[in-house]
Motif scaffolding. Structure first.
Motif, PDB file in Angstrom:
ATOM      1  N   PRO A  50       5.758  15.115 -30.351  1.00 53.82           N
ATOM      2  CA  PRO A  50       5.814  14.041 -29.353  1.00 53.82           C
ATOM      3  C   PRO A  50       4.760  12.950 -29.602  1.00 53.82           C
ATOM      4  O   PRO A  50       4.996  11.781 -29.298  1.00 53.82           O
ATOM      5  CB  PRO A  50       5.564  14.754 -28.023  1.00 53.82           C
ATOM      6  N   GLU A  51       3.618  13.325 -30.161  1.00 54.14           N
ATOM      7  CA  GLU A  51       2.593  12.316 -30.461  1.00 54.14           C
ATOM      8  C   GLU A  51       3.067  11.391 -31.578  1.00 54.14           C
ATOM      9  O   GLU A  51       2.828  10.185 -31.537  1.00 54.14           O
ATOM     10  CB  GLU A  51       1.265  12.971 -30.839  1.00 54.14           C
ATOM     11  N   LEU A  52       3.745  11.927 -32.576  1.00 51.53           N
ATOM     12  CA  LEU A  52       4.299  11.091 -33.637  1.00 51.53           C
ATOM     13  C   LEU A  52       5.303  10.098 -33.050  1.00 51.53           C
ATOM     14  O   LEU A  52       5.282   8.909 -33.388  1.00 51.53           O
ATOM     15  CB  LEU A  52       4.959  11.946 -34.717  1.00 51.53           C
ATOM     16  N   VAL A  53       6.151  10.567 -32.161  1.00 53.75           N
ATOM     17  CA  VAL A  53       7.141   9.690 -31.520  1.00 53.75           C
ATOM     18  C   VAL A  53       6.428   8.580 -30.743  1.00 53.75           C
ATOM     19  O   VAL A  53       6.819   7.409 -30.824  1.00 53.75           O
ATOM     20  CB  VAL A  53       8.087  10.505 -30.604  1.00 53.75           C
ATOM     21  N   ARG A  54       5.359   8.932 -30.017  1.00 52.39           N
ATOM     22  CA  ARG A  54       4.594   7.920 -29.262  1.00 52.39           C
ATOM     23  C   ARG A  54       3.977   6.888 -30.202  1.00 52.39           C
ATOM     24  O   ARG A  54       4.013   5.687 -29.924  1.00 52.39           O
ATOM     25  CB  ARG A  54       3.509   8.576 -28.414  1.00 52.39           C
ATOM     26  N   LEU A  70       3.503   3.587 -40.630  1.00 52.43           N
ATOM     27  CA  LEU A  70       2.598   4.535 -39.999  1.00 52.43           C
ATOM     28  C   LEU A  70       2.207   5.539 -41.071  1.00 52.43           C
ATOM     29  O   LEU A  70       3.074   6.162 -41.684  1.00 52.43           O
ATOM     30  CB  LEU A  70       3.290   5.244 -38.832  1.00 52.43           C
ATOM     31  N   ILE A  71       0.911   5.668 -41.309  1.00 49.25           N
ATOM     32  CA  ILE A  71       0.392   6.570 -42.334  1.00 49.25           C
ATOM     33  C   ILE A  71       0.103   7.928 -41.709  1.00 49.25           C
ATOM     34  O   ILE A  71      -0.529   7.995 -40.642  1.00 49.25           O
ATOM     35  CB  ILE A  71      -0.909   6.004 -42.952  1.00 49.25           C
ATOM     36  N   ILE A  72       0.546   9.010 -42.365  1.00 45.05           N
ATOM     37  CA  ILE A  72       0.195  10.358 -41.914  1.00 45.05           C
ATOM     38  C   ILE A  72      -0.504  11.091 -43.055  1.00 45.05           C
ATOM     39  O   ILE A  72      -0.194  10.876 -44.222  1.00 45.05           O
ATOM     40  CB  ILE A  72       1.413  11.168 -41.403  1.00 45.05           C
ATOM     41  N   SER A  73      -1.488  11.901 -42.692  1.00 46.07           N
ATOM     42  CA  SER A  73      -2.220  12.672 -43.692  1.00 46.07           C
ATOM     43  C   SER A  73      -3.081  13.710 -43.001  1.00 46.07           C
ATOM     44  O   SER A  73      -3.473  13.537 -41.851  1.00 46.07           O
ATOM     45  CB  SER A  73      -3.110  11.754 -44.532  1.00 46.07           C
ATOM     46  N   ALA A  74      -3.396  14.752 -43.728  1.00 45.67           N
ATOM     47  CA  ALA A  74      -4.327  15.758 -43.217  1.00 45.67           C
ATOM     48  C   ALA A  74      -5.771  15.281 -43.379  1.00 45.67           C
ATOM     49  O   ALA A  74      -6.663  15.760 -42.696  1.00 45.67           O
ATOM     50  CB  ALA A  74      -4.132  17.084 -43.945  1.00 45.67           C
ATOM     51  N   HIS A  75      -5.988  14.333 -44.275  1.00 50.26           N
ATOM     52  CA  HIS A  75      -7.332  13.827 -44.548  1.00 50.26           C
ATOM     53  C   HIS A  75      -7.294  12.327 -44.795  1.00 50.26           C
ATOM     54  O   HIS A  75      -6.630  11.873 -45.722  1.00 50.26           O
ATOM     55  CB  HIS A  75      -7.935  14.508 -45.781  1.00 50.26           C
ATOM     56  N   GLU A 134      -3.277  11.753 -37.894  1.00 45.55           N
ATOM     57  CA  GLU A 134      -3.799  12.850 -38.714  1.00 45.55           C
ATOM     58  C   GLU A 134      -2.965  14.109 -38.480  1.00 45.55           C
ATOM     59  O   GLU A 134      -2.539  14.384 -37.367  1.00 45.55           O
ATOM     60  CB  GLU A 134      -5.254  13.150 -38.340  1.00 45.55           C
ATOM     61  N   LYS A 135      -2.736  14.858 -39.555  1.00 48.11           N
ATOM     62  CA  LYS A 135      -2.089  16.167 -39.444  1.00 48.11           C
ATOM     63  C   LYS A 135      -3.157  17.208 -39.140  1.00 48.11           C
ATOM     64  O   LYS A 135      -4.288  17.051 -39.606  1.00 48.11           O
ATOM     65  CB  LYS A 135      -1.415  16.551 -40.770  1.00 48.11           C
ATOM     66  N   PRO A 136      -2.842  18.239 -38.439  1.00 52.59           N
ATOM     67  CA  PRO A 136      -1.563  18.480 -37.770  1.00 52.59           C
ATOM     68  C   PRO A 136      -1.460  17.631 -36.501  1.00 52.59           C
ATOM     69  O   PRO A 136      -2.461  17.264 -35.897  1.00 52.59           O
ATOM     70  CB  PRO A 136      -1.611  19.961 -37.428  1.00 52.59           C
TER      71      PRO A 136
END
Length: 87
Positions: free
Chosen positions: A59-63, A32-37, A53-55
């Motif tokens: 709970p959304e990350l867990v989902r 799972l990729i996370i980033s602000a952009h 996407e950050k922020p």
């Protein structure tokens, strides 16, 4: 590990490089990729399992991780490779 969460901007080795290195080594753990952009664009580019996407709310990350794991386990049961999540 059941899943890997990678930030695109990490010190030393960024998330893109880390994902590519994992795949080069034959590690197919869902990511799972996370980033602000550009998380969703990077997911498509890397063929990662999902993106957020950050922020984001924890709970959304867990989902999202749960969805990745569910789709991965369903793919194992059916013998079909897990397609990336549509975001």
């Amino acid at each position: 590990f059941d899943a890997i969460v990678l930030d695109l901007q990490m010190p030393g080795m960024d998330g893109r490089e880390a994902h590519q290195e994992l795949r080069r080594r034959g590690i197919a753990t869902p990511t799972l990729i996370i980033s602000a952009h550009g998380a969703h664009e990077a997911r498509k580019e890397l063929k990662a399992s999902g993106a957020i996407e950050k922020p984001f709310d924890p709970p959304e990350l867990v989902r999202r991780v749960a969805r990745v794991l569910t789709r991965h386990s369903q793919g194992r049961l059916t013998g079909n490779p897990m397609p990336p999540l549509s975001d």
